[in-house]
Design a protein around this motif. Structure first.
Motif, PDB file in Angstrom:
ATOM      1  N   CYS A   1       0.821  -1.210   0.000  1.00  0.00           N
ATOM      2  CA  CYS A   1       0.000   0.000   0.000  1.00  0.00           C
ATOM      3  C   CYS A   1       0.858   1.266   0.000  1.00  0.00           C
ATOM      4  O   CYS A   1       0.503   2.268  -0.638  1.00  0.00           O
ATOM      5  CB  CYS A   1      -0.945  -0.001   1.207  1.00  0.00           C
ATOM      6  SG  CYS A   1      -2.251  -1.239   1.100  1.00  0.00           S
TER       7      CYS A   1
ATOM      8  N   THR B   1      -0.580   4.957  -0.371  1.00  0.00           N
ATOM      9  CA  THR B   1      -1.597   5.040   0.668  1.00  0.00           C
ATOM     10  C   THR B   1      -1.213   4.143   1.834  1.00  0.00           C
ATOM     11  O   THR B   1      -0.094   3.628   1.899  1.00  0.00           O
ATOM     12  CB  THR B   1      -2.980   4.652   0.092  1.00  0.00           C
ATOM     13  OG1 THR B   1      -3.983   4.895   1.080  1.00  0.00           O
ATOM     14  CG2 THR B   1      -3.018   3.195  -0.333  1.00  0.00           C
TER      15      THR B   1
ATOM     16  N   SER C   1      -6.472   1.367   3.466  1.00  0.00           N
ATOM     17  CA  SER C   1      -7.024   1.314   2.109  1.00  0.00           C
ATOM     18  C   SER C   1      -6.927  -0.100   1.543  1.00  0.00           C
ATOM     19  O   SER C   1      -7.845  -0.579   0.871  1.00  0.00           O
ATOM     20  CB  SER C   1      -6.292   2.293   1.192  1.00  0.00           C
ATOM     21  OG  SER C   1      -6.498   3.622   1.591  1.00  0.00           O
TER      22      SER C   1
ATOM     23  N   ILE D   1     -17.414   3.025  -1.714  1.00  0.00           N
ATOM     24  CA  ILE D   1     -16.349   2.498  -2.565  1.00  0.00           C
ATOM     25  C   ILE D   1     -16.980   1.952  -3.840  1.00  0.00           C
ATOM     26  O   ILE D   1     -17.777   1.013  -3.799  1.00  0.00           O
ATOM     27  CB  ILE D   1     -15.556   1.390  -1.842  1.00  0.00           C
ATOM     28  CG1 ILE D   1     -14.938   1.940  -0.541  1.00  0.00           C
ATOM     29  CG2 ILE D   1     -14.466   0.834  -2.753  1.00  0.00           C
ATOM     30  CD1 ILE D   1     -14.279   0.875   0.315  1.00  0.00           C
TER      31      ILE D   1
ATOM     32  N   VAL E   1      -7.552  -0.285  -4.612  1.00  0.00           N
ATOM     33  CA  VAL E   1      -7.000   0.518  -3.520  1.00  0.00           C
ATOM     34  C   VAL E   1      -7.219   2.005  -3.788  1.00  0.00           C
ATOM     35  O   VAL E   1      -7.586   2.766  -2.881  1.00  0.00           O
ATOM     36  CB  VAL E   1      -5.504   0.205  -3.325  1.00  0.00           C
ATOM     37  CG1 VAL E   1      -4.845   1.230  -2.406  1.00  0.00           C
ATOM     38  CG2 VAL E   1      -5.322  -1.197  -2.757  1.00  0.00           C
TER      39      VAL E   1
ATOM     40  N   THR F   1     -10.775   2.822  -3.192  1.00  0.00           N
ATOM     41  CA  THR F   1     -11.053   2.776  -1.750  1.00  0.00           C
ATOM     42  C   THR F   1     -10.560   4.033  -1.058  1.00  0.00           C
ATOM     43  O   THR F   1     -11.265   4.633  -0.241  1.00  0.00           O
ATOM     44  CB  THR F   1     -10.387   1.539  -1.119  1.00  0.00           C
ATOM     45  OG1 THR F   1     -10.921   0.356  -1.717  1.00  0.00           O
ATOM     46  CG2 THR F   1     -10.628   1.495   0.377  1.00  0.00           C
ATOM     47  N   ARG F   2      -9.349   4.429  -1.406  1.00  0.00           N
ATOM     48  CA  ARG F   2      -8.818   5.658  -0.812  1.00  0.00           C
ATOM     49  C   ARG F   2      -9.708   6.849  -1.143  1.00  0.00           C
ATOM     50  O   ARG F   2      -9.990   7.687  -0.275  1.00  0.00           O
ATOM     51  CB  ARG F   2      -7.402   5.907  -1.328  1.00  0.00           C
ATOM     52  CG  ARG F   2      -6.733   7.136  -0.730  1.00  0.00           C
ATOM     53  CD  ARG F   2      -5.362   7.366  -1.325  1.00  0.00           C
ATOM     54  NE  ARG F   2      -4.684   8.490  -0.696  1.00  0.00           N
ATOM     55  CZ  ARG F   2      -3.526   8.953  -1.083  1.00  0.00           C
ATOM     56  NH1 ARG F   2      -2.886   8.390  -2.105  1.00  0.00           N
ATOM     57  NH2 ARG F   2      -2.970   9.981  -0.474  1.00  0.00           N
TER      58      ARG F   2
END
Length: 453
Positions: free
Chosen positions: A265, A270, A274, A322, A334, A337-338
């Motif tokens: 990540c 991130t 995440s 998300i 990811v 999601t972030r």
């Protein structure tokens, strides 16, 4: 670190003592600092017998007077533990007792087996309420080579981080009490007051109206005033509220795998949170076919450094959406999601209870997930030696799902509670299993081990 019910903790047989903070009735004074909207909402809706707490085993000789002094010093340090409220018309009035006026009184309850101790402690901690002091109660089980120490507290004076801070702080205070340190030195701690924090948060919330951007964001997140539920977990026939929710906890990710995900990540720009939520979103998509994962995420509001070590309720809510439509690999998941978490992060500082007041909402969050990295909490490296564990009380069965993901040096644990139905339990267990498999799958993909090397 696991977050479980007391029934899951291996209490020993031993001499049980319950401890209650006490003070003279005339030691209370009125306090003009106002309650937060969230505190007021909690006073209106808290279920009887609901509490949160912590438990650990201290491998030192049991000295009742030293423990009394340690508990008294902990209460003296944190103003939130020395306040209470009373009705004042349609509102509430705060009251405060000074740090030197509080003591802690023990009551010996006899030699008990594990089962008897569990029942007694559960009954004792269920006595905390949001409108009657003390809002935190303690218990010990003494043995020849150490003792178990636990507490239960009302949520109005405690959040999850406070539960974790307690372990290192109370052991240090007990060690100092055994060494004979003076009471006034033990009680001294340069830390912020949650009561001050509450008053400031109340002032900020007063300006929130229907046009406030946070209110608009929540309104868009909700569908016709209803919170998103976890797909497949709503019982076809709701269980009676007289039944407790299902509760489960297990270690989902080993320490080495958690470290590899953290490196992955980091190279994606991130943090591990995440990656964890991306894995859950992908697992949910595989189980249900849904490209959207929508839930409520509790986040801390300890933005002032002086409040980092304070006991209190420093939590706001973040709406998370998300969107995995068109996502083909984990890196994209990811990133989405972030973005989903960042999109709602601005809501955290604004009282959600004030938002519900403005929108006249009657519904409550139905799918809540929490991710907490506890590796930097003072004393965390000693938790395994103390068999330390955060606790929550049983809750009446409702149509809701809570998942707590705790990242410690021991790996990532997942704790959950859900409605008392086979459908809900199978859905939650299936999601956790799917998360574990997706996590392993991502780390085993070609090229992943070279990332961050």
């Amino acid at each position: 670190m696991e977050y479980t019910e007391l029934s899951d903790y291996p209490l020993p047989d031993g001499a049980v003592t319950t401890w209650s903070p006490v003070c003279a009735p005339d030691s209370w004074s009125d306090d003009d600092r106002r309650l937060t909207h969230d505190h007021e909402a909690h006073l209106a809706s808290a279920a009887a017998g609901s509490w949160i707490g912590s438990v650990l085993r201290i491998p030192l000789r049991y000295d009742r007077d030293a423990l009394r002094r340690a508990l008294r010093a902990w209460i003296a340090r944190h103003e939130a533990l020395r306040t209470t409220v009373s009705p004042a018309g349609d509102s509430w009035k705060r009251h405060l007792v000074e740090e030197g006026a509080v003591d802690v009184a023990p009551q010996h309850r006899g030699e008990l087996t594990r089962g008897g101790a569990h029942d007694l402690l559960s009954e004792h901690f269920a006595g905390v309420t949001p409108d009657r002091w003390p809002h935190c109660l303690f218990a010990t089980i003494a043995q020849d080579d150490g003792f178990v120490l636990a507490f239960g507290a009302d949520h109005s004076v405690m959040d999850a981080y406070s539960q974790l801070l307690w372990f290192g702080e109370i052991v240090e205070l007990y060690e100092r009490a055994l060494a004979g340190d003076p009471d006034d030195e033990m009680a001294a701690l340069d830390v912020g007051s949650h009561v001050d924090h509450s008053a400031a948060a109340r002032s900020l919330s007063e300006v929130v109206d229907a046009e406030h951007p946070v209110v608009r964001h929540w309104e868009e997140f909700l569908h016709d005033g209803e919170f998103p539920a976890m797909e497949g977990a709503s019982p076809l026939v709701p269980a009676s509220p007289e039944e407790s929710q299902h509760s489960l906890s297990r270690w989902a990710v080993r320490p080495g795998d958690a470290a590899r995900m953290e490196r992955l990540c980091a190279n994606l720009g991130t943090g591990t949170q995440s990656g964890v939520f991306a894995a859950i979103a992908l697992a949910m998509r595989e189980r249900t076919g849904s490209d959207r994962l929508r839930f409520v995420l509790p986040m801390h509001t300890r933005h002032d450094r002086r409040h980092v070590g304070a006991v209190g309720w420093y939590v706001g809510l973040c709406p998370v959406d998300i969107d995995l439509r068109g996502v083909g690999d984990f890196g994209e998941a990811v990133a989405r999601t972030r973005a989903g978490v960042s999109g709602g992060r601005g809501c955290v500082k604004t009282s959600f209870a004030r938002v519900t007041e403005v929108l006249r909402l009657e519904s409550e969050p139905r799918f809540v997930m929490s991710y907490v990295d506890v590796r930097k909490v003072p004393g965390a490296e000693r938790w395994p030696d103390w068999n330390a564990r955060a606790l929550r009380s049983p809750e009446p069965s409702r149509d809701e799902v809570y998942l707590w993901l705790v990242h410690s040096e021991e790996g990532i644990s997942v704790s959950a509670r859900c409605g008392r139905s086979e459908r809900a339990l199978l859905a939650v267990e299936g999601l956790i299993t799917g998360f574990e498999k997706k996590f392993t799958e991502v780390l085993g993909a070609p090229g992943v081990l070279e990332v961050g090397a």
